[in-house]
Design an enzyme around this catalytic site. Structure first.
Site, PDB file in Angstrom:
ATOM      1  N   GLU A 196       0.818  -1.215   0.000  1.00 56.25           N
ATOM      2  CA  GLU A 196       0.000   0.000   0.000  1.00 56.25           C
ATOM      3  C   GLU A 196       0.853   1.266   0.000  1.00 56.25           C
ATOM      4  OE1 GLU A 196      -3.137  -0.587   2.920  1.00 56.25           O
ATOM      5  OE2 GLU A 196      -3.281  -2.671   2.294  1.00 56.25           O
TER       6      GLU A 196
ATOM      7  N   HIS B 176     -17.279 -10.805   7.314  1.00 57.85           N
ATOM      8  CA  HIS B 176     -15.980 -10.143   7.500  1.00 57.85           C
ATOM      9  C   HIS B 176     -15.186 -10.805   8.618  1.00 57.85           C
ATOM     10  CE1 HIS B 176     -13.356  -6.551   8.719  1.00 57.85           C
ATOM     11  NE2 HIS B 176     -12.931  -6.972   7.554  1.00 57.85           N
ATOM     12  N   HIS B 177     -13.943 -11.148   8.306  1.00 61.03           N
ATOM     13  CA  HIS B 177     -13.011 -11.683   9.295  1.00 61.03           C
ATOM     14  C   HIS B 177     -11.751 -10.835   9.308  1.00 61.03           C
ATOM     15  CE1 HIS B 177     -14.740 -16.035   8.631  1.00 61.03           C
ATOM     16  NE2 HIS B 177     -15.458 -15.361   9.517  1.00 61.03           N
ATOM     17  N   GLU B 178     -11.631  -9.946  10.268  1.00 53.36           N
ATOM     18  CA  GLU B 178     -10.364  -9.206  10.428  1.00 53.36           C
ATOM     19  C   GLU B 178      -9.518  -9.988  11.420  1.00 53.36           C
ATOM     20  OE1 GLU B 178      -8.837  -6.274   9.060  1.00 53.36           O
ATOM     21  OE2 GLU B 178      -7.292  -7.368  10.166  1.00 53.36           O
TER      22      GLU B 178
ATOM     23  N   GLU C 223      -5.220  -6.817   2.706  1.00 55.84           N
ATOM     24  CA  GLU C 223      -3.822  -6.998   3.134  1.00 55.84           C
ATOM     25  C   GLU C 223      -3.376  -8.399   2.683  1.00 55.84           C
ATOM     26  OE1 GLU C 223      -5.957  -4.202   4.635  1.00 55.84           O
ATOM     27  OE2 GLU C 223      -6.203  -6.040   5.781  1.00 55.84           O
TER      28      GLU C 223
ATOM     29  N   GLU D 256      -9.871   3.586   0.628  1.00 56.32           N
ATOM     30  CA  GLU D 256      -9.784   3.900   2.060  1.00 56.32           C
ATOM     31  C   GLU D 256      -8.715   4.959   2.348  1.00 56.32           C
ATOM     32  OE1 GLU D 256      -8.890   0.075   3.787  1.00 56.32           O
ATOM     33  OE2 GLU D 256      -6.777   0.217   3.291  1.00 56.32           O
TER      34      GLU D 256
END
Ligand code: NOJ
Ligand code: CA
Length: 679
Positions: A177, A379-381, A460, A484
């Site tokens: 990024e 969603h799995h962070e 990521e 973002e």
């Protein structure tokens, strides 16, 4: 050819009379690949249209416990093959992909007892070259545990002083990024791939890899000027790759085109991947989605519990209503599960993937969605705590499957080199996102998800290398600066960012960029740090330019309801294409794509520019010759400019056919989005 032949004869005389040289060309004969064992050093070089592109570059691998393959080896045998076939993508930029290449398998051997033979398989396509090492089981390399300590592969760019490159740094804290650099080779140190450059003649080249499995990611380290050496991302113990007898490396790829646009139409990376291994994948669904997401990024909401908690049952139902009303298939909900309270960036151990916050009822919202034809997107962070995630993965996917969730976004927020792995002895190890351990871990999440008929959108991530062909449920990923950064990045993405992405990051595969911000002024338009530096028309153009089978309408529902005419384009634009054609562009300046819907006769066009306003002349010859179309044009107004007047958008309709030529003016950091509705 003549010049090349003279060159080869000259090198034979000058260096080593006994050296062997073999040549293989692309089917259209534009690319010539020459492999040699001059000075007992396996090497290759590449020319395009009779001009050198890659000078003599070494090949080889080094190991912890045995001598290197490479130095002291000569060519022992060669096998030729050729192939021409087409195959189909279940979803993609095009339905049918042509794989036409000439193959040369070169066996190298050394006069010694152990570790004395290996092969390199070269494939030459019209759009570039791929090669991989194939190391058979043999004395010295027969163990179940073989450690690679160096990959000797080089890419020696011919006349690097005259080339321009577009790149982001490798092995940095922010993974992939970074803002792209445009520079001469002299300014390059250690870079990620796809690494794209242009030589003096205008030929464009991009170095990357295909089918990265059970191996470390390849980055490029500039040693001598212009000589980029493969630099594999190490494990925490310093070993680069832990493999076993009889192994193959990923393909090293060099895409080549006479101009910038040609790179965008290349299928080389996909062609070098294995066919679909998942069988029937009709459960993998391209789609558009909205979500409880941007509110957190602009700090209206929080992921954690409390007054501003975004992921509540009530708020999710409100988003489901919005999705149902405007035709979106899914609602992403972030911040629904235990673990977000406190310093979530550093507390990955606390994430629980089956327990929700008290104000979020998973069953209630998925039942509500079912009745309205809208699916929850999970969603799995992990915050980079992959062992914690690994241990819960089966339960986590089972829970989602039980509730009808078929797409999950995963996240690995952690600094580069700071992925937390707990090894078999219970010792904490810190790994890179692009080292072999994580390469395997990311793929594990995809194959586990497949068992539950769930598709994965990795944030990521490890970079894309075309594995979507083999595992079509790996539907998208991040892996570059996305939208973002315009909410909180310092600086935000500059106007040229999305004119570089297509020629670099996007060559690897789909990106979940999350376009479509309508309110650029959430901090005031004058805010230099936090806002999208684009016009509104450019936000629309991104849906066509940045390919992904899943596309988010990223802004808040109220901002779309305030501008329904512009929102209509996002509602209409498909995410699955019959064919795609890049039709104009220069890296870092502008780019134009035309794509045909897979489920209708409609075509779409997206074009966008950097900080410079420009005029584009677009012949519509991609349209079907026998059809008429209504062009629904969303373009920058005459007074539009990204800084102070981003919202000046003109929507106009006119009848066109394939003989028409459109003249369009794009504002500073502006764009154009067109639907060609077949009449
Ligand atoms: C980073 C991801 O890119 C972003 O989309 C997500 O909202 C946050 N991590 C939190 O998981
Ligand atoms: Ca991110």
């Amino acid at each position: 050819m003549k010049r090349l032949a003279t060159f080869i004869i000259f090198s034979l005389l000058a260096h080593n009379l006994w050296a062997k040289t073999v040549i293989v060309q692309s089917p259209d004969k534009q690319i010539t690949l020459t492999i040699s064992d001059n000075n007992k050093t396996p090497s290759y070089q590449i020319s395009f249209a009779n001009k050198p592109i890659i000078s003599s570059s070494k090949l080889g691998l080094s190991f912890q416990k045995t001598s290197s393959l490479g130095p002291d080896f000569t060519i022992k045998n060669t096998h030729r093959d050729a192939s021409k076939s087409t195959w189909q993508l279940p979803w993609g930029e095009r339905k049918s992909v042509l794989d036409e290449h000439n193959e040369l398998l070169v066996e190298f051997a050394a006069d010694r007892k152990a570790a004395n033979h290996f092969s390199v398989r070269f494939r030459v396509f019209n759009d570039g070259v791929g090669f991989r090492y194939e190391v058979p089981k043999q004395t010295g390399l027969n163990s179940k545990h073989i450690n690679i300590t160096n990959e000797l592969t080089e890419f020696a760019v011919y006349k690097p002083q005259q080339a321009t490159a577009w790149w982001i740094p490798a092995r940095g804290w922010n993974r992939y990024e970074y803002i792209y650099n445009t520079s001469k080779f002299a300014a390059i140190d250690h870079v990620q791939t796809p690494f794209t450059f242009k030589v003096k003649s205008g030929v464009h080249v991009s170095i990357h890899e295909a089918a990265l499995t059970d191996y470390a990611s390849m980055t490029l380290d500039q040693r001598r000027p212009g000589v980029l050496k493969a630099d594999l991302t190490p494990w925490s113990d310093g070993i680069l790759v832990k493999t076993h007898a009889n192994f193959k490396t990923p393909w090293r790829t060099i895409q080549i085109s006479k101009n910038a646009v040609g790179l965008l139409n290349s299928d080389l990376i996909l062609n070098l991947n294995e066919p679909n291994q998942l069988g029937d994948v009709s459960w993998v669904k391209p789609q558009k989605y909205v979500g409880i997401w941007w509110g957190m990024h602009i700090r209206e909401n929080t992921w954690g519990s409390g007054q501003k908690h975004g992921a509540t049952t009530t708020e999710t139902k409100r988003y489901i209503d919005f999705a149902a009303k405007y035709g979106f298939g899914g609602v992403l909900v972030e911040g629904w599960n235990i673990g977000w309270d406190g310093d979530w960036f550093n507390n990955g151990d606390l994430f629980n993937f089956t327990k929700s916050f008290a104000d979020f009822d998973l069953k209630a919202v998925t039942d509500y969605g079912k009745a309205k034809g809208v699916k929850l997107i999970g969603h799995h962070e992990t915050s980079g705590n992959v062992t914690n995630y690994h241990n819960q993965m089966d339960d986590a996917f089972s829970l989602y499957e039980k509730n009808g969730v078929s797409l999950v976004k995963t996240g690995y927020v952690a600094d580069g080199g700071n992925i937390k792995r707990i090894d078999q002895q219970g010792i904490v190890r810190k790994e890179w996102h692009d080292g072999q351990f994580m390469v395997n871990e990311y793929l594990h999440s995809v194959t586990e998800a497949a068992k539950h008929h769930i598709s994965i959108n990795t944030h990521e991530p490890i970079k894309a290398t075309g594995l979507r062909r083999t595992y079509p449920n790996w539907i998208a990923r991040e892996g570059a600066r996305g939208q973002e950064f315009n909410a909180w990045g310092t600086p935000p993405n500059p106007p040229e960012h999305t004119t570089i992405l297509p020629f670099t990051r996007m060559l690897a595969g789909p990106m979940d960029f999350t376009p479509g911000i309508f309110n650029m002024g959430f901090n005031g338009l004058g805010d230099k740090t936090n806002r999208p530096q684009t016009t509104l028309a450019k936000q629309l153009a991104l849906y066509v330019v940045l390919y992904s089978p899943i596309q988010m309408a990223a802004d808040l529902p109220r901002n779309y309801e305030a501008n329904l005419p512009a929102f209509q384009f996002i509602r209409d634009v498909p995410t699955d294409w019959q064919q795609s054609k890049a039709i104009a562009g220069e890296v870092g300046d502008y780019v134009v794509f035309a794509r045909q819907d897979r489920h209708s006769d409609d075509w779409y066009l997206g074009g966008l520019t950097d900080e410079n306003a420009r005029n584009l002349t677009i012949p519509l010859d991609f349209l079907d010759k026998n059809k008429h179309y209504q062009a629904q044009i969303y373009r920058d107004g005459d007074k539009a400019e990204w800084k102070n007047n981003p919202y000046d958008l003109v929507i106009e309709h006119k009848e066109v056919n394939s003989t028409d030529i459109l003249s369009l003016r794009l504002a500073t950091s502006g764009g154009v989005a067109i639907r060609f509705k077949a009449l």
